[in-house]
Design a protein around this motif. Structure first.
Motif, PDB file in Angstrom:
ATOM      1  N   ARG A  17      21.186 -38.223 -24.787  1.00  0.00           N
ATOM      2  CA  ARG A  17      20.965 -36.722 -24.459  1.00  0.00           C
ATOM      3  C   ARG A  17      19.831 -35.965 -25.330  1.00  0.00           C
ATOM      4  NH1 ARG A  17      23.125 -32.794 -21.068  1.00  0.00           N
ATOM      5  NH2 ARG A  17      22.892 -30.765 -22.193  1.00  0.00           N
ATOM      6  N   ARG A  18      19.643 -36.678 -26.618  1.00  0.00           N
ATOM      7  CA  ARG A  18      18.672 -35.784 -27.397  1.00  0.00           C
ATOM      8  C   ARG A  18      17.195 -36.061 -26.787  1.00  0.00           C
ATOM      9  NH1 ARG A  18      21.874 -37.582 -31.617  1.00  0.00           N
ATOM     10  NH2 ARG A  18      20.833 -39.645 -31.875  1.00  0.00           N
ATOM     11  N   GLN A  19      16.977 -37.125 -26.185  1.00  0.00           N
ATOM     12  CA  GLN A  19      15.765 -37.785 -25.493  1.00  0.00           C
ATOM     13  C   GLN A  19      15.614 -36.745 -24.294  1.00  0.00           C
ATOM     14  OE1 GLN A  19      16.209 -41.834 -24.601  1.00  0.00           O
ATOM     15  NE2 GLN A  19      15.629 -42.307 -26.819  1.00  0.00           N
ATOM     16  N   HIS A  20      16.611 -36.584 -23.744  1.00  0.00           N
ATOM     17  CA  HIS A  20      16.610 -35.895 -22.438  1.00  0.00           C
ATOM     18  C   HIS A  20      16.199 -34.284 -22.771  1.00  0.00           C
ATOM     19  CE1 HIS A  20      18.486 -33.191 -19.203  1.00  0.00           C
ATOM     20  NE2 HIS A  20      17.790 -34.003 -18.327  1.00  0.00           N
ATOM     21  N   ASP A  21      16.983 -33.738 -23.918  1.00  0.00           N
ATOM     22  CA  ASP A  21      16.647 -32.617 -24.127  1.00  0.00           C
ATOM     23  C   ASP A  21      15.209 -32.057 -24.552  1.00  0.00           C
ATOM     24  OD1 ASP A  21      19.432 -31.918 -23.577  1.00  0.00           O
ATOM     25  OD2 ASP A  21      20.037 -31.815 -25.654  1.00  0.00           O
ATOM     26  N   LYS A  22      14.651 -33.329 -25.370  1.00  0.00           N
ATOM     27  CA  LYS A  22      13.430 -33.185 -25.682  1.00  0.00           C
ATOM     28  C   LYS A  22      12.466 -33.280 -24.659  1.00  0.00           C
ATOM     29  CE  LYS A  22      10.090 -35.516 -29.002  1.00  0.00           C
ATOM     30  NZ  LYS A  22       9.998 -36.755 -29.910  1.00  0.00           N
ATOM     31  N   ALA A  23      12.815 -34.122 -23.626  1.00  0.00           N
ATOM     32  CA  ALA A  23      11.678 -34.102 -22.527  1.00  0.00           C
ATOM     33  C   ALA A  23      11.660 -33.020 -21.740  1.00  0.00           C
ATOM     34  CB  ALA A  23      11.942 -35.342 -21.913  1.00  0.00           C
ATOM     35  N   MET A  24      13.041 -32.199 -21.576  1.00  0.00           N
ATOM     36  CA  MET A  24      13.015 -30.946 -20.785  1.00  0.00           C
ATOM     37  C   MET A  24      12.538 -29.785 -21.485  1.00  0.00           C
ATOM     38  SD  MET A  24      14.755 -31.169 -17.785  1.00  0.00           S
ATOM     39  CE  MET A  24      14.975 -29.538 -17.749  1.00  0.00           C
ATOM     40  N   GLU A  25      12.588 -29.853 -22.782  1.00  0.00           N
ATOM     41  CA  GLU A  25      11.858 -28.933 -23.641  1.00  0.00           C
ATOM     42  C   GLU A  25      10.306 -28.947 -23.587  1.00  0.00           C
ATOM     43  OE1 GLU A  25      11.103 -27.857 -28.340  1.00  0.00           O
ATOM     44  OE2 GLU A  25      13.025 -28.483 -27.782  1.00  0.00           O
ATOM     45  N   ALA A  32       5.501 -23.609 -18.371  1.00  0.00           N
ATOM     46  CA  ALA A  32       4.862 -22.251 -18.904  1.00  0.00           C
ATOM     47  C   ALA A  32       3.587 -22.196 -19.026  1.00  0.00           C
ATOM     48  CB  ALA A  32       5.741 -21.865 -20.265  1.00  0.00           C
ATOM     49  N   ALA A  33       2.844 -23.253 -19.571  1.00  0.00           N
ATOM     50  CA  ALA A  33       1.450 -23.415 -19.750  1.00  0.00           C
ATOM     51  C   ALA A  33       0.690 -23.240 -18.202  1.00  0.00           C
ATOM     52  CB  ALA A  33       0.815 -24.287 -20.308  1.00  0.00           C
ATOM     53  N   VAL A  34       1.220 -24.067 -17.410  1.00  0.00           N
ATOM     54  CA  VAL A  34       0.654 -23.897 -16.063  1.00  0.00           C
ATOM     55  C   VAL A  34       0.991 -22.461 -15.315  1.00  0.00           C
ATOM     56  CG1 VAL A  34       1.038 -24.951 -13.805  1.00  0.00           C
ATOM     57  CG2 VAL A  34       1.013 -26.538 -15.701  1.00  0.00           C
ATOM     58  N   SER A  35       2.156 -21.942 -15.372  1.00  0.00           N
ATOM     59  CA  SER A  35       2.279 -20.732 -14.708  1.00  0.00           C
ATOM     60  C   SER A  35       1.509 -19.788 -15.438  1.00  0.00           C
ATOM     61  CB  SER A  35       3.839 -20.416 -15.235  1.00  0.00           C
ATOM     62  OG  SER A  35       4.069 -19.052 -14.717  1.00  0.00           O
ATOM     63  N   SER A  36       1.177 -19.642 -16.815  1.00  0.00           N
ATOM     64  CA  SER A  36       0.271 -18.855 -17.127  1.00  0.00           C
ATOM     65  C   SER A  36      -0.989 -18.864 -16.834  1.00  0.00           C
ATOM     66  CB  SER A  36       0.362 -19.110 -19.013  1.00  0.00           C
ATOM     67  OG  SER A  36      -0.582 -18.350 -19.455  1.00  0.00           O
TER      68      SER A  36
END
Length: 148
Positions: A17-25, A32-36
């Motif tokens: 779960r921590r690995q998943h949350d880190k990857a999602m972050e 966000a960078a691509v959108s910007s």
């Protein structure tokens, strides 16, 4: 995470779960960078496109506002028509670049509409001829069947 039971193997599930949350972050940051970047590019592209089309036209109209595109003998038209032909700042007896560009744009739009109408009418005529030929072939087949 679906393959690991949260109740039976909690430590393994928590680590996943921590690995998943880190990857999602990380994914959210990159998104966000691509959108910007995309937003910035779209803004610049729109500005360049507007400047190279409408901006250029407006600059020419402003720069040559007092210079007639062509002249005609003064008195050929009533004063109010001469004023309209020279709108906004062209002297009487001349046609301003604003009026000339508007007239050209109108003629181009009308010619385009006529071309589209002609193309559509030719396509309809050809489509009607093909339908007529198909009906003729079908009628000939029916006549042949009736003879037999």
């Amino acid at each position: 995470m679906n393959a690991v039971s949260a109740q039976d193997e909690f430590s393994k599930w928590a680590k996943l779960r921590r690995q998943h949350d880190k990857a999602m972050e990380e994914h959210d940051k990159k998104a966000a960078a691509v959108s910007s970047s995309r937003s910035s590019f779209d803004t610049k592209a729109t500005a360049i496109r507007w400047t190279s089309t409408s901006g250029l036209r407006l600059a020419l109209q402003f720069w040559h506002a007092k210079t007639p595109v062509f002249t005609y003998p003064r008195g050929w038209f009533p004063w109010y028509i001469e004023w309209l032909l020279g709108f906004p700042r062209c002297p009487y007896g001349g046609v301003s670049i604003n009026v000339w560009s508007t007239a050209c744009a109108t003629v181009i739009a009308l010619v385009w509409d006529v071309m589209v109408y002609l193309i559509q009418s030719v396509q309809q005529v050809r489509g009607g001829d093909q339908k007529g030929e198909k009906e003729k072939v079908n009628n000939d087949r029916r006549k042949e069947e009736m003879r037999i």
